[in-house]
Each structure stands twice: as structure tokens, then as C-alpha cells.
Design an enzyme around this catalytic site. Structure first.
Site, PDB file in Angstrom:
ATOM      1  N   HIS A 171       0.847  -1.199   0.000  1.00 27.31           N
ATOM      2  CA  HIS A 171       0.000   0.000   0.000  1.00 27.31           C
ATOM      3  C   HIS A 171       0.878   1.243   0.000  1.00 27.31           C
ATOM      4  CE1 HIS A 171       0.717  -0.452   4.322  1.00 27.31           C
ATOM      5  NE2 HIS A 171       0.208   0.746   4.546  1.00 27.31           N
TER       6      HIS A 171
ATOM      7  N   HIS B 161       1.471   3.970   1.892  1.00 34.47           N
ATOM      8  CA  HIS B 161       2.017   4.771   3.001  1.00 34.47           C
ATOM      9  C   HIS B 161       3.545   4.896   2.906  1.00 34.47           C
ATOM     10  CE1 HIS B 161      -1.815   4.197   5.647  1.00 34.47           C
ATOM     11  NE2 HIS B 161      -1.906   5.236   4.841  1.00 34.47           N
TER      12      HIS B 161
ATOM     13  N   ASP C 246       5.970   4.821   4.963  1.00 35.34           N
ATOM     14  CA  ASP C 246       6.852   3.865   5.645  1.00 35.34           C
ATOM     15  C   ASP C 246       6.877   2.508   4.927  1.00 35.34           C
ATOM     16  OD1 ASP C 246       4.117   3.571   6.709  1.00 35.34           O
ATOM     17  OD2 ASP C 246       4.966   2.120   8.104  1.00 35.34           O
ATOM     18  N   HIS C 247       6.156   2.403   3.804  1.00 40.83           N
ATOM     19  CA  HIS C 247       6.158   1.171   3.003  1.00 40.83           C
ATOM     20  C   HIS C 247       6.779   1.384   1.616  1.00 40.83           C
ATOM     21  CE1 HIS C 247       3.454  -1.167   5.776  1.00 40.83           C
ATOM     22  NE2 HIS C 247       3.371   0.071   6.248  1.00 40.83           N
TER      23      HIS C 247
ATOM     24  N   HIS D  58      -7.471  -0.635   5.659  1.00 40.95           N
ATOM     25  CA  HIS D  58      -6.430   0.281   6.162  1.00 40.95           C
ATOM     26  C   HIS D  58      -6.234   1.402   5.138  1.00 40.95           C
ATOM     27  CE1 HIS D  58      -2.732   1.581   8.114  1.00 40.95           C
ATOM     28  NE2 HIS D  58      -2.057   1.401   6.991  1.00 40.95           N
TER      29      HIS D  58
ATOM     30  N   ASP E 124      -0.198  -3.665   6.393  1.00 43.03           N
ATOM     31  CA  ASP E 124      -0.827  -3.146   7.611  1.00 43.03           C
ATOM     32  C   ASP E 124      -2.296  -3.573   7.712  1.00 43.03           C
ATOM     33  OD1 ASP E 124       1.570  -1.908   8.090  1.00 43.03           O
ATOM     34  OD2 ASP E 124       0.856   0.132   7.760  1.00 43.03           O
TER      35      ASP E 124
ATOM     36  N   HIS F  30       4.530  -4.470  11.024  1.00 47.68           N
ATOM     37  CA  HIS F  30       4.898  -3.792  12.272  1.00 47.68           C
ATOM     38  C   HIS F  30       4.987  -4.727  13.470  1.00 47.68           C
ATOM     39  CE1 HIS F  30       4.672   0.325  10.657  1.00 47.68           C
ATOM     40  NE2 HIS F  30       3.691  -0.145   9.906  1.00 47.68           N
TER      41      HIS F  30
HETATM   42 ZN   LIG Z   1       2.939   0.783   8.159  1.00 49.82          ZN
HETATM   43 ZN   LIG Z   2      -0.049   1.796   6.453  1.00 46.70          ZN
END
Ligand SMILES: [Zn+2]
Ligand SMILES: [Zn+2]
Length: 256
Positions: free
Chosen positions: A52, A54, A56-57, A108, A130, A168
Site C-alpha cells: 500500500h 504509506h 513507511d512502506h 487500512h 498493515d 509492524h
Molecule cells: Zn505501516
Molecule cells: Zn499503512
């Protein structure tokens, strides 16, 4: 095939699969740990898989491109760094000789996808970003509770031996919430003690398995009488699985 988790940021894992020569990484939010791992083990980067959009990905994707000898795969319905090969429910890809089936798992984010290795007798690998966490699930940033419930139902139906490789390390705090939802579930208490010891040694609690998650994860246990009772006490209007799920997800947002 080797499976490694490269720690990134505070609590992310960048999952890396490799066969000793070539590697694939999932959700490289940061290029640094990936480059270090490739160099340390003399590996070539054959593919990047994204679940996805985001940061941090996907934050490390562009920095990894000069090292990349193959495609970036990602969710067709999300904006991630271009170019990439767009995937959607039912897509199949082959990475390092493994076949991955793609599932749409919105909730999410609106276009979140998951990758699961085709069941060839070995314990399948699930890269679910996530969506499903150990003892928890992702927040509903873009999707509805009904969508997330449907997505989690599909993941819950995978073989019990499926290894859950989520992004995570939230397991301990998730287990604290799980105990509050189901104080009488001894397995949650036992597993929390186990995970505390694991974390105290600096080790990771992942991957989990679908079989374990079905026993400890309140967000997959919407049919359990004790979970339903808690959800109703927290405001669920009835016992329907979506309403039970939604009430628990709302409570978790406020829970400290
Ligand atoms: Zn994440
Ligand atoms: Zn995420």
C-alpha cells in the site's frame, strides 16, 4: 528460500526473501537496511513488492531502483512511486521461482493488496502489510469496517500453517488489548508472557501463523461469545460480525 526481516524505523520490518543469489523485498520504507543486507550477503535485488501507498512502506523504492534487476509490483488502485506493475485481486506473479497470488484487502487503505504464496505443500507465506497484525489489525484510514472485516475474513480462511509476515512489531501492545477484550482467554495471557520474553531478548515476535491468530486475535474472533459480549458493552448495536468488529476497532483507537 531464506526469509529475513530487516528492522526499519521504530517498529517496521522490511521482509526479504532470498535464495542465496537473488532477493526480493516487501514494502521497503527505507532503502538503507535493504542496501546493507544486499551488500552483506552479496545478493542481487530481483523484485520489490508493495502492499500500500504509506510512506513507511514505499519511501525507499526510488533509492533502490538503481540496484533493481526486475519489477516493482504494487496495488493498481493506489499512488505509489512510478513505474510499477499494477496488481489487483486474482493477479499472479512469479518471484524467485515462487508463485504469489494477490488479494485485494481494502480497509487500512482503499487499494491495499496482500501477497500469498501459492500453497505447494510448504507453509504459505503471507505478506499483508498493515491489514492483519499479530493479535491486531490496521487502523481504518481509508476504508470501512465492513471492508476490513471482509478483508480479514479472507485472510482468516487461508491455511492455518500460513506464516503471517506483517509490517509492524505491535504484538505486545496488541496482546494487552486482546486480554482486555477476552480476559478469560488463557492462550492470550500465555502468548503475551512468551512475547515479553522474546522482546526482552531483542528478538521479533513475527512471523505469526493464521492458526495462532485465530486463537488470539480479537479482530478475527467476532464469532466468540466472550468477544461479542465485550463488543456489545463497548457499543456494538447487535451481534453481527461486522458490528462486533467495528466496535472493537473503535475501542482500540481509544485504548491505552
Ligand atoms: Zn505501516
Ligand atoms: Zn499503512
Amino acid at each position: 528460500m531464506n526469509l529475513q526481516a530487516l528492522p526499519a524505523f521504530d517498529d517496521n520490518y522490511i521482509w526479504m526473501l532470498h535464495d542465496g543469489v537473488s532477493a526480493a523485498v516487501v514494502d521497503p520504507g527505507d532503502a538503507g537496511p535493504v542496501i546493507a543486507a544486499l551488500d552483506a550477503q552479496g545478493l542481487e535485488l530481483a523484485a520489490i513488492l508493495v502492499t500500500h501507498h504509506h510512506p513507511d512502506h514505499v519511501g525507499g523504492v526510488d533509492e533502490l531502483r538503481p540496484r533493481l534487476k526486475g519489477p516493482v509490483y504494487g496495488p493498481a488502485r493506489e499512488k505509489i512511486p512510478q513505474p510499477f506493475e499494477p496488481l489487483t485481486d486474482g493477479s499472479r506473479i512469479e518471484v524467485l521461482g515462487l508463485r504469489f497470488d494477490v488479494m485485494d484487502v481494502p480497509g487500512h487503505t482503499a487499494g491495499h493488496i496482500a501477497y500469498v504464496t501459492h500453497d505447494d505443500g510448504a507453509s504459505p507465506l503471507l505478506f499483508c502489510g498493515d491489514t492483519l497484525f499479530s493479535a491486531g489489525c490496521g487502523r481504518l484510514f481509508e476504508g470501512t469496517a465492513a471492508q476490513m472485516h471482509q478483508s480479514l475474513s479472507r485472510l482468516a480462511a487461508l491455511p492455518g500453517s500460513t506464516r503471517v509476515c506483517c509490517t509492524h512489531e505491535y504484538t505486545l501492545s496488541n496482546l494487552k488489548f486482546a486480554s482486555a477484550v477476552e480476559p478469560g482467554n488463557a492462550e492470550i495471557a500465555d502468548y503475551a508472557r512468551h512475547c515479553q520474553a522474546v522482546r526482552a531478548q531483542g528478538r521479533m515476535t513475527l512471523p505469526s501463523t493464521i492458526a495462532r491468530e485465530l486463537r488470539i486475535n480479537p479482530f478475527l474472533r467476532w464469532a466468540e461469545p466472550a468477544v461479542i459480549e465485550t463488543a456489545i458493552a463497548q457499543g456494538a448495536p447487535d451481534r453481527s460480525p461486522v458490528h462486533v468488529f467495528a466496535a472493537l476497532r473503535e475501542w482500540k483507537n481509544r485504548y491505552r
